[in-house]
Design an enzyme around this catalytic site. Structure first.
Site, short mmCIF file in Angstrom:
data_model
loop_
_atom_site.label_atom_id
_atom_site.label_comp_id
_atom_site.label_asym_id
_atom_site.label_seq_id
_atom_site.Cartn_x
_atom_site.Cartn_y
_atom_site.Cartn_z
N TRP A 161 0.78 -1.20 -0.08
CA TRP A 161 -0.10 0.02 0.00
C TRP A 161 0.86 1.45 0.00
O TRP A 161 0.36 2.32 -0.24
CB TRP A 161 -1.00 -0.09 0.99
CG TRP A 161 -0.41 0.39 2.60
CD1 TRP A 161 0.64 -0.27 3.06
CD2 TRP A 161 -1.03 1.02 3.54
NE1 TRP A 161 0.86 0.39 4.42
CE2 TRP A 161 0.04 1.03 4.78
CE3 TRP A 161 -2.01 1.85 3.77
CZ2 TRP A 161 -0.20 1.69 5.88
CZ3 TRP A 161 -2.46 2.43 4.88
CH2 TRP A 161 -1.45 2.41 5.94
N GLU A 192 0.72 -3.04 12.66
CA GLU A 192 1.04 -4.34 12.38
C GLU A 192 1.45 -5.02 13.78
O GLU A 192 1.46 -6.34 13.78
CB GLU A 192 2.02 -4.78 11.33
CG GLU A 192 1.51 -4.18 10.02
CD GLU A 192 2.60 -4.42 8.95
OE1 GLU A 192 3.68 -4.23 9.22
OE2 GLU A 192 2.09 -4.41 7.66
O1 IFM Z 1 3.69 -1.40 4.00
C1 IFM Z 1 4.26 -1.44 5.04
C2 IFM Z 1 3.58 -1.59 6.25
O2 IFM Z 1 2.66 -0.57 6.55
C3 IFM Z 1 4.58 -1.60 7.41
N1 IFM Z 1 5.52 -2.63 7.03
C4 IFM Z 1 6.62 -2.28 5.95
C5 IFM Z 1 5.83 -2.32 4.83
C6 IFM Z 1 6.39 -1.97 3.60
O3 IFM Z 1 7.06 -0.73 3.76
#
Ligand code: IFM
Length: 822
Positions: free
Chosen positions: A417, A555
């Site tokens: 995203w 996350e």
């Molecule tokens: O898309 C991101 C995510 O929001 C957080 N971890 C790393 C990914 C890639 O940059």
């Protein structure tokens, strides 16, 4: 006299007419003609600030900054290079005081010095000396160290890219820790989660024995070149390289050094990590008909082929190598087109290519730029972000912008995203065609997204959390966090990407003033995603709609129900698709979307003005990131995954992303309470977080707090604040930085077909200027605390809060926003 190659010469004299009448003037005219033949303009001007400033401005339009202009002072004024009255820009020229040129025969005259300086420039051209860069701190990044770890970071920072190809900034010679690499966006190898960007042949290697021990390397943002200069008394080695902005796939370099130290070696070599060792990759190289070729091909038909040629020249005690390379997305090249492009580049020559390239970069910066006179560091950092966004999103057909762009192989080059929500909104204001190409990347993978939805028993299209060439999910199923192997569940659960993809299409169409795309070619992105959500939602006994078992942007908390971000984005997706009218779907289906959207829970509590990040978040241990360590902080590594998951510490802006992307879907007045609550709990453990938080703080009229987070975002790659920049630049941070400036501090939005401006500057900034594209116009905004000046190249409807919309043509001054006005 001057160890620099100038790109233009200005001779200033007390009286140009008298100078022209002197017998020595013939010598000047002859040398000027010879220099003009090698594209070096020589002008004679009166010793006054206006004509000199005007000439410097004209040269700057061709990408020739004052530091590349030789200013020969043939006037009777002071020999001091800073002497008035030539104006501030003249201070940065390469100034040599030669003495009066209009003096009579009996008096001391500057003619010998003047003619010698011109002769020296002619000799430098004849000897093909490596051109210089204008070492203007406002436009350059410098590195002098040789630390191995930093070298890897520098290789990322010094990436040059155009047209979907990029070359990392590795030094030319082989050495410990040096990994030359050229990547092409969208060219992958491998299968499933192991699919990764395929490194192409390398074109930058030279044999250099011994390598410089003291040197300066300079990335010149203004002209898009990487320059290297050895330091010290025996300084002899110099190189300059570019990835051509005007000729897709073309790259060129010039190097100079003593014949005993510098040798060209092969013009192309295969990438260091032997690609033939990787499953399904074939590599080969050879020489044909006066050029070198090399190719790397992956199973499945993708590949990168390069052709290259070099010319060596020995002038005086120097060996000079000119190298040209042409890259193509071809597995079985070289094609006649690539060879023809190589021949054309060779025939035109390095200096011609450089002049074209510099002028093209100058055109870019005239249209898109930032000026923060009170904050040169921030200004340079934001320019760096713009520069790298252009390098990463350089295609106009279809662009797969991975999490590190093409500046490195971090995250395997997978598209997240980051592309849709962080990079695209910046790119659409820089180059709408490049944003279209990013939308097209998703559009062309709609069938894979439909198949993914069907596979989990849903309708419509579900986009993958990590995407590569096919559009199927390529998220790894496990990975290391702090040395521990852990399952990765984002591929299975981080579903908000589906609404993010739809949002990106709507944003690109709206910002660029082409809403018809949404009922035309881009319609399926909205409709199929709405269908997905409609089939994904669960309705409870009371008729409320829920989305269970997801991961939101934060996350640290997995497998949660009713993530506010996911639900509100899904609601926005359903409503926006329904609002497209019959072009989108039949009446019954649209009515069902609207009804479902109204029933989706969003966790908003009117008593606190806050959204609960997901069901049950409020009951977690009330830990705050701010009390643990200064950001950025990998809280999961520091505290352990389980502890963090049971706490209120979050990885990145989550609920707050709603206020950024879909403020119309959030409760009026809720930005402040959510900033107050989630701000201190955010560890900024993701590079995506600080810049967007800065944008929101500026929108909430807390510009000084916003500036602190902007500075954090600026440091992320430039100072390698997360220790991960060696694997490539965080392009989402780059996009976030430009969004923070343009949407945050400058307060620009598009609403109902008009551009809304509501600036909010920090105390440290007396003024801010932004240049960008919006609603089919090129716009320049000059903002001060109580003044808005706007210039557009065509009629543009503009609204400042508290005032009626106005149609601006040309330049206009607008009143400052009325405080508190919507
Ligand atoms: O898309 C991101 C995510 O929001 C957080 N971890 C790393 C990914 C890639 O940059």
């Amino acid at each position: 006299m001057l160890d620099r190659t100038a790109e233009a010469v200005i001779v200033v004299t007390d009286d140009p007419d008298r100078l022209a009448a002197r017998p020595e003037a013939d010598g000047l005219r002859r040398r000027a003609a010879e220099l003009a033949a090698v594209r070096v303009e020589v002008r004679v001007l009166p010793a006054a600030d206006r004509p000199v400033a005007h000439a410097l401005k004209r040269l700057a339009r061709r990408g020739i900054g004052p530091g590349l202009v030789l200013l020969l002072r043939g006037d009777s004024g002071s020999a001091d290079a800073d002497a008035a009255p030539l104006g501030p820009a003249a201070r940065r020229t390469l100034t040599v005081a030669v003495g009066p040129l209009t003096a009579g025969p009996a008096e001391p005259s500057g003619w010998p010095g003047l003619l010698a300086a011109l002769d020296e420039q002619l000799i430098r051209r004849r000897d093909r000396r490596v051109p210089a860069v204008d070492e203007d701190p406002a436009w350059t990044l410098r590195e002098t160290g040789t630390d191995r770890h930093r070298r890897r970071v520098t290789e990322s920072l010094f990436t040059l890219g155009a047209g979907g190809f990029a070359t990392r900034g590795a030094v030319e010679e082989d050495g410990p820790g040096t990994v030359p690499m050229t990547l092409a966006d969208g060219v992958y190898t491998g299968e499933g989660p192991a699919e990764h960007l395929l490194p192409g042949p390398c074109w930058t290697a030279l044999e250099l024995h011994p390598p410089p021990t003291e040197e300066v390397r300079i990335l010149d943002l203004r002209t898009g070149v990487l320059y290297r200069r050895e330091c010290g008394p025996d300084a002899t080695v110099r190189t300059l390289r570019l990835v051509d902005l005007t000729r897709p796939g073309v790259a060129a370099a010039r190097a100079e050094g003593p014949p005993g130290r510098l040798a060209p070696g092969p013009a192309l070599c295969l990438p260091a990590a032997d690609p033939a060792a990787a499953e399904g990759v074939a590599a080969g190289s050879g020489v044909a008909d006066g050029y070198h070729w090399a190719r790397v091909a992956a199973r499945g038909g993708q590949g990168i082929t390069a052709v290259a040629a070099q010319q060596c020249h020995t002038g005086g005690t120097r060996h000079v190598v000119d190298r040209f390379a042409v890259y193509a997305r071809e597995a079985d090249g070289p094609s006649p087109a690539a060879v023809a492009a190589l021949r054309a580049a060779q025939a035109d020559g390095f200096e011609h290519l450089l002049a074209e390239h510099r002028a093209a970069w100058a055109r870019r910066w005239r249209r898109v730029d930032v000026r923060i006179p009170d904050d040169p560091e921030a200004q340079r950092g934001v320019r760096f972000a713009l520069f790298q966004l252009w390098c990463a999103a350089g295609r106009h057909d279809e662009a797969a912008v991975g999490a590190r762009g093409i500046s490195g192989t971090g995250y395997a080059g997978h598209v997240f995203w980051d592309a849709d929500v962080f990079v695209l909104p910046a790119v659409v204001s820089m180059d709408p065609g490049a944003a279209d190409a990013m939308v097209r990347y998703r559009l062309h993978r709609l069938d894979a997204a439909r198949a993914a939805a069907a596979q989990c028993g849903r309708r419509g299209a579900r986009f993958p959390w990590e995407s590569a060439s096919s559009g199927r999910d390529v998220t790894p199923r496990s990975g290391y966090i702090g040395g521990e192997l852990v399952p990765i569940r984002t591929g299975e659960l981080e579903e908000h990407i589906t609404a993010d993809v739809a949002w990106a299409a709507v944003h690109a169409a709206t910002w660029s003033g082409r809403p018809d795309l949404l009922t035309g070619a881009w319609r399926p992105l909205l409709v199929e995603t709405a269908r997905y959500w409609a089939s994904r939602v669960r309705t409870d006994g009371a008729g409320r709609a829920h989305i269970d078992k997801v991961i939101g942007p934060d996350e640290y908390h997995e497998d949660v129900d009713d993530s506010a971000y996911t639900n509100v984005m899904a609601r926005w997706n359903l409503r926006t698709a329904a609002a497209l009218g019959p072009a989108a779907a039949g009446d019954a289906e649209r009515a069902a979307w609207s009804d479902l959207a109204d029933r989706l829970v969003d966790g908003y509590d009117p008593a606190t003005g806050r959204y609960e990040q997901f069901a049950g978040y409020g009951a977690l241990e009330p830990l705050r990131a701010i009390d643990l360590a200064p950001p950025p902080l990998a809280a999961d590594v520091l505290l352990g995954r389980d502890r963090v998951a049971g706490s209120q510490v979050i990885k990145q802006a989550d609920v707050l992303m709603l206020h950024h992307l879909v403020p119309q879907e959030t409760a009026p007045g809720s930005l402040g309470p959510n900033l107050d609550f989630y701000g201190p709990r955010t560890s900024h453990g993701s590079s995506l977080s600080p810049a967007i938080s800065a944008a929101l703080l500026a929108r909430d009229r807390r510009p000084d707090a916003a500036l602190a987070l902007l500075r954090l975002a600026l440091r992320l790659d430039l100072e390698d604040a997360t220790g991960t920049s060696g694997a490539g630049l965080h392009v989402a941070t780059m996009g976030g930085l430009w969004q923070a400036v343009l949407l945050g501090f400058a307060g620009v939005r598009v609403e109902s077909g008009a551009m809304r401006v509501d600036p909010c500057l920090p105390d440290a900034w007396g003024a801010l200027e932004v240049r960008f594209r919006c609603l089919r116009r090129h716009v320049r905004l000059r903002l001060a605390r109580d003044a808005i000046e706007i210039r557009t190249d065509g009629p543009l409807r503009v609204r400042v809060p508290g005032h009626p919309p106005v149609l601006v043509r040309g330049t206009a001054r607008l009143p400052a926003a009325r405080e508190g006005a919507p």
